[in-house]
Every structure is written in C-alpha cells, then in structure tokens.
Design a protein around this motif. Structure first.
Motif, PDB file in Angstrom:
ATOM      1  N   HIS A   1      -1.784  -0.070   5.404  1.00  0.00           N
ATOM      2  CA  HIS A   1      -1.550   0.936   4.348  1.00  0.00           C
ATOM      3  C   HIS A   1      -1.450   0.359   2.946  1.00  0.00           C
ATOM      4  CE1 HIS A   1      -0.869   3.384   7.818  1.00  0.00           C
ATOM      5  NE2 HIS A   1       0.276   2.822   8.135  1.00  0.00           N
ATOM      6  N   MET A   2      -2.272  -0.669   2.659  1.00  0.00           N
ATOM      7  CA  MET A   2      -2.217  -1.234   1.306  1.00  0.00           C
ATOM      8  C   MET A   2      -3.197  -0.492   0.398  1.00  0.00           C
ATOM      9  SD  MET A   2       0.206  -3.365   1.454  1.00  0.00           S
ATOM     10  CE  MET A   2       0.060  -4.152  -0.157  1.00  0.00           C
ATOM     11  N   PRO A   3      -2.982  -0.550  -0.910  1.00  0.00           N
ATOM     12  CA  PRO A   3      -3.898   0.118  -1.843  1.00  0.00           C
ATOM     13  C   PRO A   3      -5.323  -0.417  -1.696  1.00  0.00           C
ATOM     14  CG  PRO A   3      -1.898  -0.609  -2.971  1.00  0.00           C
ATOM     15  CD  PRO A   3      -1.850  -1.183  -1.600  1.00  0.00           C
TER      16      PRO A   3
ATOM     17  N   PHE B   1      -6.396  -3.951  -2.807  1.00  0.00           N
ATOM     18  CA  PHE B   1      -5.636  -5.075  -2.264  1.00  0.00           C
ATOM     19  C   PHE B   1      -6.570  -6.107  -1.649  1.00  0.00           C
ATOM     20  CE2 PHE B   1      -3.272  -6.937   1.415  1.00  0.00           C
ATOM     21  CZ  PHE B   1      -2.305  -7.601   0.693  1.00  0.00           C
TER      22      PHE B   1
ATOM     23  N   TYR C   1       3.613  -3.534  -3.411  1.00  0.00           N
ATOM     24  CA  TYR C   1       4.055  -2.434  -2.554  1.00  0.00           C
ATOM     25  C   TYR C   1       2.842  -1.795  -1.873  1.00  0.00           C
ATOM     26  CZ  TYR C   1       8.932  -2.079  -4.236  1.00  0.00           C
ATOM     27  OH  TYR C   1      10.252  -2.285  -4.508  1.00  0.00           O
ATOM     28  N   SER C   2       3.076  -1.250  -0.696  1.00  0.00           N
ATOM     29  CA  SER C   2       2.039  -0.519   0.029  1.00  0.00           C
ATOM     30  C   SER C   2       2.020   0.938  -0.436  1.00  0.00           C
ATOM     31  CB  SER C   2       2.344  -0.554   1.520  1.00  0.00           C
ATOM     32  OG  SER C   2       3.497   0.246   1.765  1.00  0.00           O
ATOM     33  N   ASN C   3       1.071   1.689   0.095  1.00  0.00           N
ATOM     34  CA  ASN C   3       1.007   3.126  -0.217  1.00  0.00           C
ATOM     35  C   ASN C   3       2.235   3.864   0.313  1.00  0.00           C
ATOM     36  OD1 ASN C   3      -1.519   2.742  -1.377  1.00  0.00           O
ATOM     37  ND2 ASN C   3      -2.563   3.044   0.593  1.00  0.00           N
TER      38      ASN C   3
ATOM     39  N   TYR D   1       7.739   2.605   5.507  1.00  0.00           N
ATOM     40  CA  TYR D   1       6.691   1.632   5.854  1.00  0.00           C
ATOM     41  C   TYR D   1       7.178   0.746   7.000  1.00  0.00           C
ATOM     42  CZ  TYR D   1       3.066  -1.947   4.674  1.00  0.00           C
ATOM     43  OH  TYR D   1       1.999  -2.825   4.681  1.00  0.00           O
TER      44      TYR D   1
END
Lengths: 399, 399, 399
Positions: C122-124, C127, B379-381, B201
């Motif tokens: 790139h967050m879920p 989010f 946390y991100s993907n 990331y």
C-alpha cells in the motif's frame, strides 16, 4: 540554573512561605545544597560504642561520598575518604568491619588507619609513598557521639561542646550503647525531609501514636503549667534545667548550631513508647522520670530526642536530587542487656511507626511540589522553626 | 533544543514522513508537547457512572500532574488540582474514593468539593482562607463522558457537543456504566502510541484477532458495497447515518476536534469479540446489529470504538519523555449485570489482546528510533490519518 | 562539556596516571567515546559457527544500536542495522533466529538478507522500493571470527589478516565451535572495564584462581627462563613462535590494531582451568600442550586468550554512560561433543569466576571515581599497557 538566577530566586522568596519548586527540582541548586550545606556542616556519623576496638570501622555515605569512620587508636577516631589514591576504587566494601590496615582489594594498596599509605607494589622508582594519604575529614566526639565535617576549615566544635556538655551529661551518652540503627530511604529532596522533622504542625493529623504521649503536638507546649511542673521535678530526677537554642541564623559558626530544649509528656507517659511506660533502664545518672522529654540538636540536620530511658538520634542526608536518607540510632544505657533489660521491638516501636508514616507523607509532598501549578503556600504558627531552618538554608546556598 | 532550533526542525520536516528522532528524544520538545498539546486540549477523564454520588472522586494523572475529578453536586462535576495550597502535598492518595471534603492528611487542611479552602488550623491572624482555592480545571460532560481541559481559556466545547450529541445519542452513553477500566504503561514517547492508534496499516500484520472481524484492516473499507449495506441497515437498527470529521487541522478551536465515522464488520461479526458474537446487551436505544462499527473522537488523543453492545474509550497520555499511558474504558448498558448479562473476560478480550500487542510493537518502535542511524521513512497510503495528526501536532508545538 | 573544554582536559592529562573524573561522568565525552572510538573501530561480533546456515542471524547490540549479523549466503556474512526504514521499528526481536527474509512485524515490510527492501504494501505510486535498503555495516571474517565496523570508510582489515592469520592458524578457529557465550552487565563506564582487562596488576590481589596457573600475574613474565622453555616447545607442539604487537598508537589504521603474544603457565598447568588440567580436546592442528598460553587482540576492545584446548574471546562495549557489557565466547574444537569431550561447567569455570570478580571490582571502582574528592593516581609498572590504551583513547576522542 546559573548563579545569578539562583540569587534572584532566593531574593524573591517571601518569608514564612514554603519554597519555590526549583529548590526541590533544580540540579544546580542541589549541587549547592551538597557543597554549601552538607560538606561544610557538622554531621552526626555514629557512636563510639559501634567501634569499640582499634581497627573497628563503619561507613558513612551521603550524596555519593563514602567515609570510613575508624577507631584509629584507643582514644582516637579518624574519618578518611573511602576512595583509593591509586585508581579511585572503594576500599572498604561492607557497611562495618575491623581491619589492622585499610586495604584496597583491587590492587592491594594498603593504608594505615589514619589514612597514610603503607604499601603499594611494583611502583616506579620515583614513587614517594609518604606523600600519599587518604583524604582526612575532621571528626569530633561529644559524649560518645561522633560528628564529622568535610570542610577543610570547619567551624569550631568548641561552642557546641561548651553549650551542650553540661545539659547532656546526666544521660551519660558516652557510656550508652547502640541498641538499634536503621536507615529509611525517602523518595524526596532532603529539604522536604528536614521540613517535616522541624515542625509538629503535622503531628496531630499524621501521628496519633506520637500525639497521645507528647504535648508538643499542641501549640505553646513549652509555656504551660505542665512545663513548669516538669522543670520543677527535673533537678531531683538528675536532669538539666537548662535550655539552649543557638541554631541556624543564631549559630556560632557555619553549620555548628546547637540546642537543648525540654517539653512535657502527657500525664501517664514516662517515655516515648506504645503504652507510655518505660522501655529500657534509666540512662546514666538519671534518677527518675520527670514527665518531660528533650529535643537536642547538633549542626543543621542532626537531631535527637532524649527520654529518660533512651535516646533517638536522627540524621537527614541527601542521596540524590530527589532522594534522601533518614538514619536513626537508638541509644540505651550501656549496661542494659537486650532481651533482659529491654525488648528491641518495644524500644523502637514509636519512632519506627512514626518514621514510616513520615516517609509516606514526605513522598506525597514530593509528588505534589512537582506540579507545574504548584504555588508556595503560607506557613502556620506552628512552622516557625521550619522557617528558621529555611531562612538559614537560603542564606547558606546564596552564591 | 532552543525554540529557534525547534522551529527550524519543524519547518524542515517533509510531508507524509515519520518524524525526526528529536521529536521522540528531546526534553525541550517533550516540554512543549505537554504544555502546548496536553495542557490545552480536551482530554477524556472518565465516566459519570464512576462517581455516582456526591463526594465520589477519581484521580486523573498525566505528565506529573494529578487531578481530582469529583462529583461536587448532584448534577455537577469538578476537577481540581491534587496539590495542597499549604506546602504542596498530594491530597487524595488513592486512585478513587468518596469524601465529604477533600482533606490533606499532612497538616489537616480541608477543602470543599469545589476546591475552596474550608479550614486550616493555627494560621496567622492575617490569613484569609477565602482567598485560598485548589486550582480548578475546566470540565464538560458529553453523554456521560467527562472531559477536562487544563487551559485557563479552553476552546469552546459546544462544537463538539453539537457535532456529536445526535450521532452518539442512540447509544445512550449517559445511561451506560463502566464494566472495566485498565491502564497500560508503554515505554515509548506518547506520539509513538498515538501514531500506532491512528493507522490500521499495522492491523493485518500485527493484529489477526482484530483483522478477522474488522474490514478497516483493508484500504478503502468505507467505500465498499458492504459499507452501503451497513448504512442502509443503520436507521432501522436505531443507529446514526451521519458521519462527521472535524479533527486536527479541521478542528473548530485548539484541541477540540471531533469525529464520528462508521465502517463495516466482516459478515458474521456482530461486534468486536473473539468469535464475533455479542458480548453484552444492546446499548441504549440500539435495536439490532447493523453489521457496522463506529469510530468516534473527542480532542486530539481521546478515541473510541462504539459497537452495538459496548464501547471502548482509549486515551493516550505522556508520563515522561519516553513513557506513555494507554487508558481503556469498557462501557456497557447501564442495566446490564456482570456475570449474568455479560462476562468481563469475553467483553474485554479483543481490546486487551490487541493493546498488549500494540504495547510490544510500540516499544520496539521506540527502541529503533533511538538509533543514531534512524532515518524518517515514507508513510503508506494507509497512514493518511496519522499524517493528519502529525501535521496538526507540528503546528501545535511550533514556537 | 564543550569541545574546547574537552581538548583542554585531554591536554592537561598527565602521563601514566588514571583519568580525570570527567572521562567517566561527562555525557558529551561519552558521546565522543561512542562515535569516535566504537563506531570507527573493528569490533568482534561473533563466530561463523553461530550462523551455519543461510538465513541464520544473531543480534549485536551496543550503545543503543542493534545490528543483525546474518549468513546472507553460503560464504557471505552481512551486518545490517536492525531499524526498519519505514517508521524505525526493530525488525528482529529475538537474540538469534533464522529467516528467509528479514520481516518487520509492525507493518510487514520485508527485506532481503543483504538489507534490500523486498516488499512494502500500500505504498504511494511514486514509491521506489529499489532505493530502500537497511543500513549496511562492514564485516570481515578472520579464522571464523566475524568482525564489524560501523564506519563508512573503515581502516583496512588486511593488516590484521596478514599479521594474525599465520600465528592463529594452528588453532584452526575457522573449524572451531562456540561451546558457550555469556554476557556480563557491568555498572561502570566502559573504560573502567577495559582498564581492568588491560592490566594484570590486580591479578595477584583479586584473582587467586587465575594467579595460581598464569605467570603473567608477576611482572616480567615474558622475559623468563620459563618463557624460553615454552617457546622452545611451541614448534613441536604445532604452535606459532611468532609474536606481534601493533596496537593502539602503533596500529596500522584507526581501530585496526592487532597483537599475538604468548606467556608461560606455571608448571603443572596445561590450560586455564580449576585444576590446570585439560578441559577440552586439543584445538585444530595443535599437537600437544607446550606450557604456554596466548593473548591475542583485534581492534581496541576485542581481546582473546588462546589455550591449547580452548579460546575465550572478550569484547567490551558501552551500554550507557555508566554501564558496559562484557561479552565472552568460549570456542572449542568443532568436532568436540558436549558431555562427552568436554564439560561446559569445567570449561567455563575459570573465566566465569574471574569475570564475576572483575564485575564487582570494576563496579566498586566506578563508585569511587564519582567522589567529588577523587584525584587521579599514578600507574604502577604493571599498568604500562593500560596507559598505551589510554593514551590512544585520549588521542582518539580529541576534538
């Protein structure tokens, strides 16, 4: 580690074996080391020749404490805590100095050389300056060597004086002078430093410079024909034929052990030097080289080697849990002149090179005993004296 | 923090979230980290080419422990604790060396290369030297790479060997050589270093040098047309088409996870280098550049990147609660000659510049998590794999 | 030391006496110092002239915390915690800077200048970025000086503003500029630094440079004919004739004390400088030198001296149990030009030389209070104000 755990650990310690890791790593044990060993024992502080005039002083620092050792009168030495009674500042800031009074530079409080408060400005009306003194520490002088003891009621120094005065007298250390003094900082618990000093098992593998002149690197050096020969010559050379050994569990009072023992140099070696030849004029009343040298000791951590031409005094002190100091003083005949009668580099060569090697050795020892897998190991026949120290130590700190 | 509090904290830890401050700051948790993670896992120690002859050794140091990894026989490697069984000194003092026997310089005790005591002078009559051995640590060799495990009963290495031997074989790392090895000290808890390594990331914002050649800096890099193209070319280039991933909670035994996974380089990039061009001869049986690169892993904290012309092996270890080490090894074809077939500066450029950037990043992360107001964040993907590591870690240290 | 022991120790503390050793050495007391004193008090952060444009920021660091103090709008100042809400990294890495948004370089999360999350890649899907903000700290501006308070519900700043605005107004500090700012690191608990600043008992023995110009080094300086003369001139010189003193136990709300008090310079001394002569143009609306100088204070640990031509602002903060910082800012007339209207070396000479002396003094004090034998001592008549600070402090940290 609480007191119960410390007691249990001490009781579980097998004889003639190196110590459990906790003795080198535990902060509570270190606290006891300082309080039960160092602050109750006689410790070498320095030599009278370092403070010849009234008002001359030097500092003695150990385990966070700082002492001012001062010539408070023509024939008196005082040691007072270097902590102002106002707000706790250090008073003397340099390592050595000379002052009519001890003056704290922070707020100007001034003290007599014996620690009595002399003046403090702008204090409240009810302030009683006569009640304010710097904390005084006991001092004793033996043949010019100054010893101190932080205890309120230290063991008597008289047995030491009685036991050693006659043996030491020929060297006339009261008339000697400090040719050099040096401090070596060692990144190891103080006991690893003392363990190292108290055995000559490591001399042969680690100290070729020492080993080539000194027979102690071999076991049984004191029970040899050479030893008999040295003792036969000692008297005519003006040296003592006595031997005394009242240290550790045989000491007369806590922290007041003493010893004086001689051993032979290898043939051709007059003294401890690079080539075995003399490095200074004969000391005091010594008439000639008898082929031997002398170990002497006062208290548990102050040792000395007396050659016919010079003396080295060792003192080991803790600076922190994992840091200790080795302080070395080289004494020569008080009448000797540097550059003419002795060369400082030649004089100090052997014990400087040996101490630097010991510093490395001790620090590698300190790294190893930190391992989770470190296990105490068996002492050799040449580490008997180290075990004497250790068994005394274990008893000393037992809660 | 006692065991109950640690358990409660672990149980309260939400999924896919950075860790509570205590995991980076608490001394008791750090103790568990070392004992429950590091001393029970397979760890990369070094490469056979570093100890080609019998008696060659190097040290592997972590968390206060020091291991001597030694070629004890033509086809045997031993790892023994670098702590003398006498009084605990370090035995080998340099980082690497060659000795017929392992000799402690302090008192001269000497050990065979497998740790058995060979000789100790002046010991008491009842001393049984056959009972004295240096503590031995388990070792395994996989394609020339030496792994160690401090546990008395480590998880079997066989699944790793079975899982990775075939995939790794084309690189012929058993015939590779170490072109360079370097240690980077990072002022941060070891987990911040592993967290950093296990996610890409941060690649795009923090590593332009890496990002311009490696597609992993974008999400989903392994599910692209480019990936299909790489895999189609892999076989003809002599590279494995397999992919294995048995790490962390999917590992076959504690600390014995393993993985081998490929991903595409951007077009025009043959390898990880400043200009994307080759920096060394092709490795082993590799026939050509297929446009991909390989991540492989053995145990929880030893990672590697295999390009067609070189391999970098990463190992993260704790040095203290707030200090960790990143050790990097660059492997090239064993027949390659420095200065002729490869230039060390070009070879190491990418992963040196990237690791120096990571060191800075990780240290700024360490400063921030010390704040009283730090709150764990989501946390991100692109941090899924980091969470795999973290959830395994939390289970590993759970009392 | 647990809360009960701390309470007992506080209750046993005699009046007008220096503190028990534990207050300088105990980690739990230090924890309380930070949380109960520093994180609940108004603290000087900096001056508006340091961040003239929108996006300009500087860091304020204390006790492990780092604040970004940023000009978030033409007429607004924000202070946000320098800890990313993702995984806790520092966001701003330099001491000062200018940014359109606050961007964490680790994973690229970016924040508005008021701390609101602007973007995170790139967050879920679930989010909610609107819920993510950097922790915001209260700020207030008084005559251009920025003060911060970490408390969620700080004491009102209004009494300070009401109490000081009129007195300070002639100096027009809102139009002043920072000529120099310097940080002095002091190896001592922060209280030893504040004790030092809050009494002038040490001025005469320790600060000849200060003492030759400032009458405060003598007791009773504010009740003299000279004082009357200064106050008689003050009005015509454009300076305030007021005096306010609402600090420590007299403060209107916790950590919001304030004071403004004047005292005479010795004749011939216009300002605090090496020769007593002016070192910068007159400040703001000040018309002439009236022969006095001004002490003013905001909160418990931010002090200032206002001369007619410059102001020095002192701030003391803890960095660790045994380490503190003294941060000094020199303010001059905003229209003055360096090199033409003032010389920075002349301007800063007095308080640089005095602070360097204080650093030494305080560090020697810190060494002394570590002694096992340290005993708290009596305050003098010239340390009344220090006792005011101390008695407030003891109450502030009482559990």
């Amino acid at each position: 580690m609480d007191k119960q755990a410390i007691t249990a650990l001490i009781d579980a310690q097998p004889a003639n074996t190196s110590l459990d890791q906790a003795f080198y790593a535990d902060a509570d044990i270190y606290q006891r080391d300082v309080e039960e060993v160092y602050l109750k024992s006689w410790l070498y502080a320095g030599h009278l020749s370092e403070i010849p005039g009234v008002g001359d002083w030097f500092l003695f620092e150990l385990a966070g404490e700082s002492l001012i050792v001062v010539r408070s009168d023509d024939d008196d030495v005082s040691a007072v805590l270097n902590v102002c009674r106002h707000r706790g500042s250090r008073i003397c800031l340099d390592k050595t100095g000379c002052s009519k009074r001890l003056v704290c530079r922070y707020h100007g409080w001034s003290y007599e050389l014996d620690g009595q408060l002399h003046s403090a400005a702008h204090m409240p009306a009810d302030f009683d300056k006569s009640a304010i003194k710097l904390k005084k520490i006991h001092t004793e002088v033996l043949e010019g060597m100054i010893y101190v003891n932080f205890s309120e009621k230290p063991a008597s120094f008289e047995p030491i004086r009685e036991g050693l005065s006659r043996c030491l007298r020929p060297y006339r250390l009261d008339k000697a002078k400090v040719a050099h003094r040096q401090s070596y900082s060692i990144n190891a618990n103080w006991k690893l430093s003392v363990e190292n000093y108290t055995e000559c098992y490591h001399c042969a593998p680690s100290h070729p410079e020492y080993t080539r002149g000194h027979s102690l690197a071999k076991p049984g050096a004191r029970s040899t024909v050479m030893m008999d020969e040295v003792m036969a010559r000692a008297g005519t050379c003006g040296l003592s034929e006595e031997s005394v050994n009242c240290v550790y569990l045989d000491e007369p009072g806590f922290g007041s052990g003493y010893a004086f023992e001689r051993y032979p140099m290898w043939r051709g070696h007059l003294t401890g030097s690079e080539d075995g030849q003399a490095v200074a004029p004969l000391l005091g009343d010594v008439k000639n080289y008898d082929g031997g040298t002398t170990d002497f000791q006062v208290g548990p951590v102050s040792f000395a080697l007396a050659y016919c031409d010079y003396v080295v005094i060792y003192r080991f002190t803790p600076l922190a849990l994992g840091r200790s100091e080795c302080d070395i003083t080289w004494l020569v005949n008080g009448g000797a002149e540097e550059g003419k009668d002795y060369d400082k580099t030649r004089l100090t060569w052997l014990w400087d090179v040996t101490t630097l090697a010991d510093k490395r050795i001790i620090e590698y020892n300190a790294e190893g005993v930190k391992s989770r897998y470190y296990e105490p190991g068996p002492y050799s026949n040449m580490e008997e004296f180290t075990w004497k120290f250790m068994s005394w130590y274990l008893q000393a700190i037992r809660p």
